[in-house]
Write a protein that holds these residues in place. Structure first.
Motif, PDB file in Angstrom:
ATOM      1  N   TYR A 291       0.828  -1.207   0.000  1.00 10.54           N
ATOM      2  CA  TYR A 291       0.000   0.000   0.000  1.00 10.54           C
ATOM      3  C   TYR A 291       0.864   1.260   0.000  1.00 10.54           C
ATOM      4  O   TYR A 291       0.421   2.316  -0.438  1.00 10.54           O
TER       5      TYR A 291
ATOM      6  N   VAL B 290      -3.493   0.545  -5.378  1.00 11.97           N
ATOM      7  CA  VAL B 290      -4.220  -0.704  -5.599  1.00 11.97           C
ATOM      8  C   VAL B 290      -5.498  -0.373  -6.363  1.00 11.97           C
ATOM      9  O   VAL B 290      -6.397   0.278  -5.842  1.00 11.97           O
TER      10      VAL B 290
ATOM     11  N   SER C 162      -8.744  -5.694  -6.385  1.00  4.05           N
ATOM     12  CA  SER C 162      -8.235  -6.840  -5.639  1.00  4.05           C
ATOM     13  C   SER C 162      -9.051  -8.085  -5.972  1.00  4.05           C
ATOM     14  O   SER C 162     -10.248  -8.003  -6.237  1.00  4.05           O
TER      15      SER C 162
ATOM     16  N   LEU D 276      -1.542  -8.884  -1.408  1.00  6.63           N
ATOM     17  CA  LEU D 276      -1.874  -7.896  -0.390  1.00  6.63           C
ATOM     18  C   LEU D 276      -2.045  -8.523   0.989  1.00  6.63           C
ATOM     19  O   LEU D 276      -1.630  -7.951   1.984  1.00  6.63           O
TER      20      LEU D 276
ATOM     21  N   GLN E  73      -5.182 -12.551  -1.109  1.00  6.95           N
ATOM     22  CA  GLN E  73      -5.797 -11.394  -1.755  1.00  6.95           C
ATOM     23  C   GLN E  73      -4.739 -10.770  -2.641  1.00  6.95           C
ATOM     24  O   GLN E  73      -3.674 -10.359  -2.189  1.00  6.95           O
TER      25      GLN E  73
ATOM     26  N   GLY F  51      -3.590  -7.985  -5.494  1.00  4.68           N
ATOM     27  CA  GLY F  51      -3.899  -6.636  -5.945  1.00  4.68           C
ATOM     28  C   GLY F  51      -3.360  -6.368  -7.336  1.00  4.68           C
ATOM     29  O   GLY F  51      -2.233  -6.737  -7.658  1.00  4.68           O
TER      30      GLY F  51
ATOM     31  N   CYS G 279      -1.979  -3.573  -9.199  1.00  5.10           N
ATOM     32  CA  CYS G 279      -1.402  -2.343  -8.669  1.00  5.10           C
ATOM     33  C   CYS G 279      -0.621  -1.562  -9.720  1.00  5.10           C
ATOM     34  O   CYS G 279      -0.053  -2.130 -10.645  1.00  5.10           O
TER      35      CYS G 279
END
Length: 154
Positions: free
Chosen positions: A16, A21, A24, A108, A120, A122, A124
Motif C-alpha cells: 500500500y 491498488v 483486488s 496484499l 488477496q 492486488g 497495482c
C-alpha cells in the motif's frame, strides 16, 4: 449454513506504500501440509513478493513461509514458487491488464477462509516518490485533525 470465518494471517503493508491498488482479487494457493501448519502459527512474510503468469498459470514468487519446526523431512523450501488457483479466464484477463496497461500483480494479504488458505491479490500501479510524499502529508494532516478534535472534546 454458517458464514465462513475470515482469519488474517499476514498483510503486505509495504504494497500500500509502494503501489496504488486498483483492484483486488481472491485466489486460492497450492500448499503442502507443513506449510499450512506453519501458516497457522503466522510465520509468513509477504513483503517482497510478487505474482507472475507463466504458460497460462499464475505463481507467487518471493513469499517466505518459515519451515514448520516439527516437520523434519516433509518441510519444503521456504522461498519456493507457489501456484495460485484461479479460473483460466481470470488469468487471461489479468495477463492482458499487466501486458497492455503496465500494472503489477502484488499479494496484499493471506488469510484463512474457513479451513482454506486464500491470497488477496492486488492489481497495482507503482507510486512515484512525490505520490508517497503526498500520501504521508495527507496521513499527517488527518492525524493532526483527529488529535485536535480529541483535545477539543476532552
Amino acid at each position: 449454513m454458517k458464514p465462513t470465518e475470515l482469519r488474517t494471517i499476514a498483510q503486505n503493508k509495504k504494497a500500500y506504500h509502494d503501489y496504488f491498488v486498483e483492484e483486488s482479487i481472491e485466489a486460492g494457493i497450492a500448499l503442502c501440509g507443513t506449510e499450512v501448519k506453519s501458516l497457522r502459527r503466522g510465520t509468513v512474510n509477504l513483503k517482497d513478493s510478487w505474482c507472475s503468469i507463466v504458460d497460462g498459470e499464475m505463481f507467487v514468487n518471493g513469499m517466505h513461509i518459515s519451515p514448520y519446526e516439527q516437520g523434519n523431512i516433509f518441510n519444503r523450501d521456504p522461498m519456493r514458487v507457489r501456484k495460485l488457483l484461479l479460473h483460466k479466464r481470470e488469468i487471461d484477463r489479468l495477463l492482458g491488464v499487466v501486458k497492455q496497461q503496465g500494472f503489477a500483480l502484488i499479494p496484499l494479504s493471506l488469510y484463512f477462509k474457513g479451513s482454506r488458505v486464500k491470497l488477496q491479490l492486488g492489481v497495482c500501479r507503482g507510486k512515484k516518490l512525490y505520490d508517497k510524499r503526498e500520501d504521508a502529508a495527507r496521513r499527517d494532516m488527518k492525524r493532526d485533525a483527529e488529535r485536535a478534535i480529541k483535545e477539543h472534546n476532552a
